[in-house]
Structure formats: structure tokens, C-alpha cells
Design a protein around this motif. Sequence first.
Motif, PDB file in Angstrom:
ATOM      1  N   ARG A 295      34.767  33.019  34.817  1.00 45.78           N
ATOM      2  CA  ARG A 295      34.172  32.426  36.011  1.00 45.78           C
ATOM      3  C   ARG A 295      35.252  32.295  37.091  1.00 45.78           C
ATOM      4  O   ARG A 295      36.315  31.751  36.855  1.00 45.78           O
ATOM      5  N   ALA A 296      34.917  32.803  38.295  1.00 48.88           N
ATOM      6  CA  ALA A 296      35.875  32.725  39.400  1.00 48.88           C
ATOM      7  C   ALA A 296      35.959  31.295  39.898  1.00 48.88           C
ATOM      8  O   ALA A 296      34.949  30.667  40.218  1.00 48.88           O
ATOM      9  N   ARG A 307      42.233  32.400  40.573  1.00 49.84           N
ATOM     10  CA  ARG A 307      42.167  31.791  39.244  1.00 49.84           C
ATOM     11  C   ARG A 307      40.787  32.036  38.646  1.00 49.84           C
ATOM     12  O   ARG A 307      39.767  31.887  39.334  1.00 49.84           O
ATOM     13  N   VAL A 308      40.785  32.429  37.381  1.00 53.14           N
ATOM     14  CA  VAL A 308      39.532  32.656  36.650  1.00 53.14           C
ATOM     15  C   VAL A 308      39.600  31.900  35.317  1.00 53.14           C
ATOM     16  O   VAL A 308      40.677  31.665  34.758  1.00 53.14           O
ATOM     17  N   GLN A 309      38.416  31.533  34.818  1.00 55.48           N
ATOM     18  CA  GLN A 309      38.345  30.796  33.542  1.00 55.48           C
ATOM     19  C   GLN A 309      37.469  31.559  32.563  1.00 55.48           C
ATOM     20  O   GLN A 309      36.322  31.895  32.860  1.00 55.48           O
ATOM     21  N   ILE A 317      43.505  31.558  33.869  1.00 55.09           N
ATOM     22  CA  ILE A 317      44.618  32.475  34.180  1.00 55.09           C
ATOM     23  C   ILE A 317      44.451  32.983  35.613  1.00 55.09           C
ATOM     24  O   ILE A 317      43.403  32.807  36.242  1.00 55.09           O
ATOM     25  N   ASP A 318      45.513  33.624  36.097  1.00 61.53           N
ATOM     26  CA  ASP A 318      45.460  34.283  37.413  1.00 61.53           C
ATOM     27  C   ASP A 318      45.100  35.746  37.231  1.00 61.53           C
ATOM     28  O   ASP A 318      45.645  36.426  36.337  1.00 61.53           O
ATOM     29  N   ALA A 319      44.208  36.256  38.094  1.00 64.71           N
ATOM     30  CA  ALA A 319      43.796  37.657  38.017  1.00 64.71           C
ATOM     31  C   ALA A 319      43.787  38.255  39.419  1.00 64.71           C
ATOM     32  O   ALA A 319      43.628  37.546  40.425  1.00 64.71           O
ATOM     33  N   VAL A 320      43.951  39.556  39.471  1.00 65.37           N
ATOM     34  CA  VAL A 320      43.956  40.283  40.750  1.00 65.37           C
ATOM     35  C   VAL A 320      42.586  40.923  40.951  1.00 65.37           C
ATOM     36  O   VAL A 320      42.094  41.646  40.068  1.00 65.37           O
TER      37      VAL A 320
END
Length: 340
Positions: A295-296, A307-309, A317-320
Motif C-alpha cells: 500500500r502506497a 514509502r510503501v507497506q 520500505i522505500d520504493a522507486v
Amino acid sequence: MKPVTTHSLSIVYALLLAGFTLALTVPAVTARAEDKASSTEEKVPVILNPIVQIEGDQILLGDVFTPLDRYADRVIARAPAPGEELVLPAVWLWKVAKTFGVEWQPTSTADIVTVSRPSSVIGQDQIDDLLTQSFFARTGEDDLIELELDGGPTRIDLPRSVAPTARIDRFDLDARSGRFTATLIAPATGRPLERVNISGRFHRMVEMPVPSRRLGVGSLIRQGDITMMRVREDGLGTNLIVDPERLIGQAVRRSLSAGKPVRIGDVNAPRLVEKGRVIVVTLTTETMTLTVNARAMEPGALGDIIRVQNTQSNTVIDAVVTGEGRASVNLPQSLAANIQ
């Protein structure tokens, strides 16, 4: 045969004399009759020519009145300049008619003559071309420019017999400001008939992308939404987008008006991920690639780090952001197992 008497000869002489007298009288009578007939003939009235075109420098009596049996070639006024008109009023025309014995008089003040003089025209485009050529010759530039004259001439009129040519005799330029003064001579060759001083300014121009229609907030800018427009370089504001590639594909942050330059802050990259939405996250390690649903926790555009969960493990975590509803993470092998 009877002898001819003196009385008979007298009768013959009388008859001969009478005949001779008659012969002399008949031509005289005929001449008087012809004179009387000619005196009773109606003369052709002199009329006024209300519209006259003149090629030369002078207006003749025969240009204004017709028909005339004399003085038709007498000069009565100076012709107007090429391309201009001159109005001869009724009172002035009456005085001219009386001076030369012309049997004409005005019936009202509306009896006027308008004299025009056709010309060879050097138009504004031709003048602009000569000035622009002088600018390029002086600066060595061949770039976009806009010429602004200080209320300069729009045309030059030469006699119709002269070719409509001109040349720049003097050209002074301030290369930094673009201000100039010039002297234009016409015709280009031979005896100068017109000498005109011109001043103005050359503005350097740039082409930049502007919306071809109004674009509302959130609109995605496409190729057809953009057109190129020339604007003065010295009038450009700051932070303007001049490269169309920096506009195409962008999202509108503030409403854009048609034909108006776009500032950097007016647009941004379109959101590919919305806050709270479930997206697909690709986890990549040295030996494997995994995909999980997450989930964004914040919105993001292409290339943004958000950040996404993980929806299963609740790990954050962090995602691109890599695409619409997609993101990626590069992780060590040991950490990837904990996120699943």
C-alpha cells in the motif's frame, strides 16, 4: 441681217454690265449669309473635368477644362506629389477661367477638381527587408528577430516612370540594445528622389512552447496540446520552460492559458501512484526477483521514492515509482526474505 445700231449696242452693254454686277453681288451675298449662319451656330460648352490624373509635375489648363480651342497647354498649377491628391476649389477655378478667357463659371462650391498623381510604391515589407539585411550584414547573425520602427514610414511614393527601388545609405547599430538609425534613398540608382531617415529597434526572438488551448489542473500535457510561439528574448520572465520536451507528459499543477508561456512551477510529473492505493512492488536481489502487493503511503511520480507497506507483513520500505501503480526495490538477499 439687220445692221447693229448704236441703240442696240447700248442695250447689250447694259445687259452685260447687269450680268457682271450680278456676278459680283452673288458671292458677296453668299459670304454674308455664311457669316450670319456661322454666327448663329451653337458653340460646344466648356465643361469641367472633376477627376484628373497627372503623370508629370504640372497641371495644364486643358487637363481641367474641355474642349479648348487655345491655351490648353498653359500651366495653371503644380501637380501633387506622387501618390497624393490635390483639390482645386470652385472659386480658384473660376478665376483661372476668367484669366484665360474660358467661358465657364461654377454653379456651386461643389464644382471642384480632384487631381491625383499615380506612383510607383515602395511598401513597408520592402523597407523592412532592406533594414533586416543591413542588420544581418552588420552583426553576422542569421537568427530570429523582430523589427520595431519608431513610427517610421509605411511607404515611399516615386513617380510612376521610376522603378520602385531603394537602398540603405547609412546604418548605425547598437548591437547590445538593438537600437538603430538608418537613411533610406530611393530609387536605388540614379538621381535620388527621396531620402528618408528611419530609426527603431531589432528585438531578438526565441521560440518556446505554449498551450494551444486552456488546460485545467490535473490535465496530462500531450503533443497536440502544445504549439510553438515566438516571443521577445528581452521580455522573457524567469523560470520559463523553453524546451517542449519538458512539457510533454507533464501534469498541470496550475491552470494554463492558451498562448501563455509556462513556468516550471506550473507543471510537474504526473502521479503514477496515489496515496492509499495498493500497488505492485518488485523486489530484486542478486539471485531472484519477487513481486508483492504493498500500500502506497504517499503519492509519487515516475522516479519518485515513496514509502510503501507490504499488505502481508506490514513491513514499510522505500520504493522507486517505475510506472502506473508499480514500484521497485533493490534489496540484499537476506532482507528480501523478511519483507515477504
